[in-house]
Write a protein that holds these residues in place. Sequence first.
Motif, PDB file in Angstrom:
ATOM      1  N   ASN A  77       0.829  -1.211   0.000  1.00 50.41           N
ATOM      2  CA  ASN A  77       0.000   0.000   0.000  1.00 50.41           C
ATOM      3  C   ASN A  77       0.865   1.264   0.000  1.00 50.41           C
ATOM      4  O   ASN A  77       0.482   2.287  -0.573  1.00 50.41           O
ATOM      5  CB  ASN A  77      -0.927   0.019   1.226  1.00 50.41           C
ATOM      6  CG  ASN A  77      -2.145  -0.853   1.016  1.00 50.41           C
ATOM      7  OD1 ASN A  77      -2.140  -1.744   0.179  1.00 50.41           O
ATOM      8  ND2 ASN A  77      -3.192  -0.616   1.785  1.00 50.41           N
ATOM      9  N   GLY A  78       2.028   1.167   0.642  1.00 50.08           N
ATOM     10  CA  GLY A  78       2.931   2.307   0.640  1.00 50.08           C
ATOM     11  C   GLY A  78       3.437   2.632  -0.759  1.00 50.08           C
ATOM     12  O   GLY A  78       3.502   3.804  -1.151  1.00 50.08           O
TER      13      GLY A  78
ATOM     14  N   VAL B 156       2.956   6.259  -5.542  1.00 51.47           N
ATOM     15  CA  VAL B 156       2.638   6.580  -6.933  1.00 51.47           C
ATOM     16  C   VAL B 156       1.447   7.530  -7.008  1.00 51.47           C
ATOM     17  O   VAL B 156       1.429   8.482  -7.800  1.00 51.47           O
ATOM     18  CB  VAL B 156       2.357   5.290  -7.730  1.00 51.47           C
ATOM     19  CG1 VAL B 156       1.886   5.615  -9.143  1.00 51.47           C
ATOM     20  CG2 VAL B 156       3.608   4.423  -7.786  1.00 51.47           C
ATOM     21  N   MET B 157       0.451   7.278  -6.154  1.00 50.00           N
ATOM     22  CA  MET B 157      -0.714   8.158  -6.130  1.00 50.00           C
ATOM     23  C   MET B 157      -0.316   9.571  -5.720  1.00 50.00           C
ATOM     24  O   MET B 157      -0.754  10.563  -6.321  1.00 50.00           O
ATOM     25  CB  MET B 157      -1.760   7.606  -5.160  1.00 50.00           C
ATOM     26  CG  MET B 157      -3.052   8.408  -5.103  1.00 50.00           C
ATOM     27  SD  MET B 157      -4.032   8.282  -6.613  1.00 50.00           S
ATOM     28  CE  MET B 157      -4.694   6.604  -6.444  1.00 50.00           C
ATOM     29  N   GLY B 158       0.523   9.680  -4.692  1.00 50.14           N
ATOM     30  CA  GLY B 158       0.980  10.991  -4.247  1.00 50.14           C
ATOM     31  C   GLY B 158       1.779  11.710  -5.315  1.00 50.14           C
ATOM     32  O   GLY B 158       1.631  12.926  -5.504  1.00 50.14           O
ATOM     33  N   LEU B 159       2.633  10.991  -6.029  1.00 52.23           N
ATOM     34  CA  LEU B 159       3.409  11.605  -7.105  1.00 52.23           C
ATOM     35  C   LEU B 159       2.496  12.083  -8.230  1.00 52.23           C
ATOM     36  O   LEU B 159       2.770  13.101  -8.877  1.00 52.23           O
ATOM     37  CB  LEU B 159       4.436  10.607  -7.640  1.00 52.23           C
ATOM     38  CG  LEU B 159       5.630  10.338  -6.729  1.00 52.23           C
ATOM     39  CD1 LEU B 159       6.470   9.189  -7.273  1.00 52.23           C
ATOM     40  CD2 LEU B 159       6.491  11.590  -6.584  1.00 52.23           C
ATOM     41  N   THR B 160       1.417  11.348  -8.457  1.00 49.70           N
ATOM     42  CA  THR B 160       0.468  11.770  -9.479  1.00 49.70           C
ATOM     43  C   THR B 160      -0.194  13.080  -9.080  1.00 49.70           C
ATOM     44  O   THR B 160      -0.316  14.008  -9.884  1.00 49.70           O
ATOM     45  CB  THR B 160      -0.606  10.686  -9.688  1.00 49.70           C
ATOM     46  OG1 THR B 160       0.031   9.436  -9.944  1.00 49.70           O
ATOM     47  CG2 THR B 160      -1.504  11.035 -10.868  1.00 49.70           C
ATOM     48  N   TYR B 161      -0.632  13.163  -7.819  1.00 44.38           N
ATOM     49  CA  TYR B 161      -1.230  14.401  -7.323  1.00 44.38           C
ATOM     50  C   TYR B 161      -0.218  15.544  -7.392  1.00 44.38           C
ATOM     51  O   TYR B 161      -0.555  16.676  -7.749  1.00 44.38           O
ATOM     52  CB  TYR B 161      -1.705  14.222  -5.885  1.00 44.38           C
ATOM     53  CG  TYR B 161      -2.911  13.342  -5.717  1.00 44.38           C
ATOM     54  CD1 TYR B 161      -3.930  13.340  -6.660  1.00 44.38           C
ATOM     55  CD2 TYR B 161      -3.041  12.516  -4.609  1.00 44.38           C
ATOM     56  CE1 TYR B 161      -5.039  12.534  -6.505  1.00 44.38           C
ATOM     57  CE2 TYR B 161      -4.157  11.702  -4.444  1.00 44.38           C
ATOM     58  CZ  TYR B 161      -5.153  11.720  -5.401  1.00 44.38           C
ATOM     59  OH  TYR B 161      -6.252  10.922  -5.246  1.00 44.38           O
TER      60      TYR B 161
ATOM     61  N   ILE C 183      -5.132  -1.257  10.125  1.00 47.11           N
ATOM     62  CA  ILE C 183      -4.184  -0.185  10.437  1.00 47.11           C
ATOM     63  C   ILE C 183      -2.971  -0.162   9.506  1.00 47.11           C
ATOM     64  O   ILE C 183      -2.621   0.894   8.963  1.00 47.11           O
ATOM     65  CB  ILE C 183      -3.774  -0.260  11.917  1.00 47.11           C
ATOM     66  CG1 ILE C 183      -4.952   0.213  12.792  1.00 47.11           C
ATOM     67  CG2 ILE C 183      -2.529   0.580  12.190  1.00 47.11           C
ATOM     68  CD1 ILE C 183      -4.695   0.116  14.276  1.00 47.11           C
ATOM     69  N   PRO C 184      -2.259  -1.299   9.279  1.00 50.09           N
ATOM     70  CA  PRO C 184      -1.108  -1.228   8.366  1.00 50.09           C
ATOM     71  C   PRO C 184      -1.498  -0.797   6.956  1.00 50.09           C
ATOM     72  O   PRO C 184      -0.721  -0.111   6.280  1.00 50.09           O
ATOM     73  CB  PRO C 184      -0.565  -2.668   8.371  1.00 50.09           C
ATOM     74  CG  PRO C 184      -1.037  -3.245   9.658  1.00 50.09           C
ATOM     75  CD  PRO C 184      -2.384  -2.642   9.877  1.00 50.09           C
ATOM     76  N   MET C 185      -2.670  -1.177   6.505  1.00 49.07           N
ATOM     77  CA  MET C 185      -3.116  -0.799   5.161  1.00 49.07           C
ATOM     78  C   MET C 185      -3.312   0.709   5.066  1.00 49.07           C
ATOM     79  O   MET C 185      -2.899   1.344   4.089  1.00 49.07           O
ATOM     80  CB  MET C 185      -4.416  -1.520   4.817  1.00 49.07           C
ATOM     81  CG  MET C 185      -4.297  -3.033   4.841  1.00 49.07           C
ATOM     82  SD  MET C 185      -5.853  -3.857   4.475  1.00 49.07           S
ATOM     83  CE  MET C 185      -5.448  -5.557   4.952  1.00 49.07           C
ATOM     84  N   ALA C 186      -3.938   1.287   6.092  1.00 48.04           N
ATOM     85  CA  ALA C 186      -4.176   2.736   6.091  1.00 48.04           C
ATOM     86  C   ALA C 186      -2.871   3.511   6.229  1.00 48.04           C
ATOM     87  O   ALA C 186      -2.645   4.506   5.534  1.00 48.04           O
ATOM     88  CB  ALA C 186      -5.136   3.106   7.224  1.00 48.04           C
ATOM     89  N   ILE C 187      -1.980   3.049   7.117  1.00 47.83           N
ATOM     90  CA  ILE C 187      -0.696   3.734   7.304  1.00 47.83           C
ATOM     91  C   ILE C 187       0.116   3.690   6.014  1.00 47.83           C
ATOM     92  O   ILE C 187       0.734   4.684   5.604  1.00 47.83           O
ATOM     93  CB  ILE C 187       0.085   3.100   8.466  1.00 47.83           C
ATOM     94  CG1 ILE C 187      -0.612   3.393   9.801  1.00 47.83           C
ATOM     95  CG2 ILE C 187       1.521   3.617   8.495  1.00 47.83           C
ATOM     96  CD1 ILE C 187       0.033   2.723  10.989  1.00 47.83           C
ATOM     97  N   GLY C 188       0.119   2.539   5.353  1.00 42.90           N
ATOM     98  CA  GLY C 188       0.862   2.410   4.108  1.00 42.90           C
ATOM     99  C   GLY C 188       0.341   3.346   3.040  1.00 42.90           C
ATOM    100  O   GLY C 188       1.110   4.050   2.372  1.00 42.90           O
TER     101      GLY C 188
END
Length: 241
Positions: free
Chosen positions: A36-37, A42-47, A150-155
Amino acid sequence: MIMTITITQPSRRLPTMTAAGFRRGLVAALPFLLSNGAAGLVMGLTYKGLGLGASHAILFSLLVYSATAQAITLSMWASPLPVAAMVVACIATNSRYLLMGAHLRQLFGGLAPRKILLSLFLLADASWLMTSSDADRNGPDAGYLLGSSIPMAIGWVGGTALAYAAPLATNGPLKLAAALLPTMFIATLLPSQWKNAASPWPWLISAVVALLVSHFVDPSWSMLIGGGCGTLVSMMERTDA
């Protein structure tokens, strides 16, 4: 977005919320910190490439918290923003959580709402599947649902934040990965949806309709209308069966 969800009969054991279940779910979901991280990065870089500020991007990933819905929204990104189409697409994409929530109510309906609300906010497809499987083996434990979420959301949210904190460019190979992000998220669902020779038809019809809508109507509505037509075909196939 076309999705088929098969629900098994929930366990008849009484629901609990234990620390042992929380630890079991947390450990089982640790690999999602990386997967997920990476996707969140990649999602953050797209934004970032679109000019979205760090706080807006992180809030988007935290509050919407749906990789598929966010990827579809990105595929509809244009100037001016087609806000109505984006909202409808997010609602349609996330409607599967109604079914997941109904199943979780069967598992954890006996617990006080305050014990389950945070888990529902962090609910993901993977944590729902893992919790359903664990409930069959060990009985319904809301601690497991919270621990695995929790790990999924943090990632996911952490990966989005890392895209802004790290000195990474939004071009080159990462730009290509971002461009392919919507396709990658949808493609990962295909193997789980394949059941027989008729399985590809809803997807093929969805793709054809999306292309036609994009060419003759408006690209902003192509994925939404295409996905709706594919879902209708899938429903008709089950009715005929």
